[in-house]
Motif scaffolding. Structure first.
Motif, mmCIF file in Angstrom:
data_model
loop_
_atom_site.group_PDB
_atom_site.id
_atom_site.type_symbol
_atom_site.label_atom_id
_atom_site.label_comp_id
_atom_site.label_asym_id
_atom_site.label_seq_id
_atom_site.Cartn_x
_atom_site.Cartn_y
_atom_site.Cartn_z
ATOM 1 N N ALA A 1 -5.933 9.315 1.715
ATOM 2 C CA ALA A 1 -6.230 8.371 0.644
ATOM 3 C C ALA A 1 -5.174 7.287 0.627
ATOM 4 O O ALA A 1 -4.035 7.505 1.046
ATOM 5 N N GLY A 2 -5.556 6.116 0.126
ATOM 6 C CA GLY A 2 -4.627 5.011 0.013
ATOM 7 C C GLY A 2 -4.864 4.247 -1.270
ATOM 8 O O GLY A 2 -5.968 4.289 -1.842
ATOM 9 N N ILE A 3 -3.827 3.541 -1.729
ATOM 10 C CA ILE A 3 -3.944 2.745 -2.938
ATOM 11 C C ILE A 3 -3.062 1.514 -2.795
ATOM 12 O O ILE A 3 -1.920 1.602 -2.324
ATOM 13 N N THR A 4 -3.582 0.360 -3.181
ATOM 14 C CA THR A 4 -2.807 -0.876 -3.123
ATOM 15 C C THR A 4 -2.008 -1.046 -4.413
ATOM 16 O O THR A 4 -2.201 -0.316 -5.389
ATOM 17 N N SER A 5 -1.139 -2.039 -4.423
ATOM 18 C CA SER A 5 -0.373 -2.316 -5.629
ATOM 19 C C SER A 5 -1.280 -2.736 -6.779
ATOM 20 O O SER A 5 -0.913 -2.561 -7.948
ATOM 21 N N ASN B 1 3.232 7.750 2.785
ATOM 22 C CA ASN B 1 3.479 6.551 3.601
ATOM 23 C C ASN B 1 3.453 5.336 2.688
ATOM 24 O O ASN B 1 2.657 5.294 1.735
ATOM 25 N N CYS B 2 4.309 4.366 2.968
ATOM 26 C CA CYS B 2 4.215 3.134 2.188
ATOM 27 C C CYS B 2 4.428 1.925 3.098
ATOM 28 O O CYS B 2 5.061 2.022 4.153
ATOM 29 N N THR C 1 6.091 5.326 -7.464
ATOM 30 C CA THR C 1 5.646 6.700 -7.224
ATOM 31 C C THR C 1 4.128 6.726 -7.042
ATOM 32 O O THR C 1 3.406 6.036 -7.762
ATOM 33 N N VAL C 2 3.699 7.529 -6.084
ATOM 34 C CA VAL C 2 2.277 7.731 -5.836
ATOM 35 C C VAL C 2 1.976 9.215 -5.992
ATOM 36 O O VAL C 2 2.821 10.064 -5.702
ATOM 37 N N ALA D 1 0.819 -1.205 0.000
ATOM 38 C CA ALA D 1 0.000 0.000 0.000
ATOM 39 C C ALA D 1 0.857 1.260 0.000
ATOM 40 O O ALA D 1 1.941 1.287 0.568
ATOM 41 N N MET D 2 0.329 2.281 -0.660
ATOM 42 C CA MET D 2 0.907 3.622 -0.572
ATOM 43 C C MET D 2 -0.216 4.566 -0.166
ATOM 44 O O MET D 2 -1.342 4.434 -0.666
ATOM 45 N N ARG D 3 0.066 5.471 0.727
ATOM 46 C CA ARG D 3 -0.989 6.310 1.297
ATOM 47 C C ARG D 3 -0.524 7.750 1.436
ATOM 48 O O ARG D 3 0.677 8.030 1.515
#
Length: 121
Positions: free
Chosen positions: A49-53, A96-97, A77-78, A33-35
């Motif tokens: 907000a967050g996003i998974t791989s 955050n990762c 990169t996010v 995850a990257m947030r």
């Protein structure tokens, strides 16, 4: 070790837009995850907000419909596209990762130094 470097913060008028970027570097194996979090003066840090791989996303209710999180896995990169900004969005934004280490598959979170976003007329 994984390093996160944010960029793109600044001063913007209400109703304006900004795009934040966060690039991860170092001994990267798997970033799950990257947030994006933010912390306003006198308030606790909150998840924005967050996003998974795999591309699954989640958002704080306060930013739904205005902010969009995305990532480029190949570049580690996010991004956070922020539209219709209000004074209530003023805060330091932190990247955050969640990283999985190669040798033992241990999991650790890393944080960036933060970038200031100020929404003001």
């Amino acid at each position: 070790q994984v390093q996160l470097v944010e960029s793109g913060g600044g001063l913007v008028q209400p109703g304006g837009s900004l795009r934040l970027s966060c690039a991860a570097s170092g001994s990267i194996f798997i970033i799950n995850a990257m947030r994006w979090y933010r912390q306003a003066p006198g308030k606790q840090r909150e998840l924005v907000a967050g996003i998974t791989s795999g591309g699954f996303t989640n958002y704080a209710d306060s930013v739904k419909g205005r902010f969009t999180i995305s990532r480029e896995n190949a570049k580690n990169t996010v991004y956070l596209q922020m539209n219709s900004l209000t004074t209530g969005d003023t805060a330091v934004y932190y990247c955050n990762c969640v990283h999985i280490r190669r040798n033992d598959y241990s999991v650790r979170e890393y944080w960036g130094q933060g970038t200031q976003v100020t929404v003001s007329s």
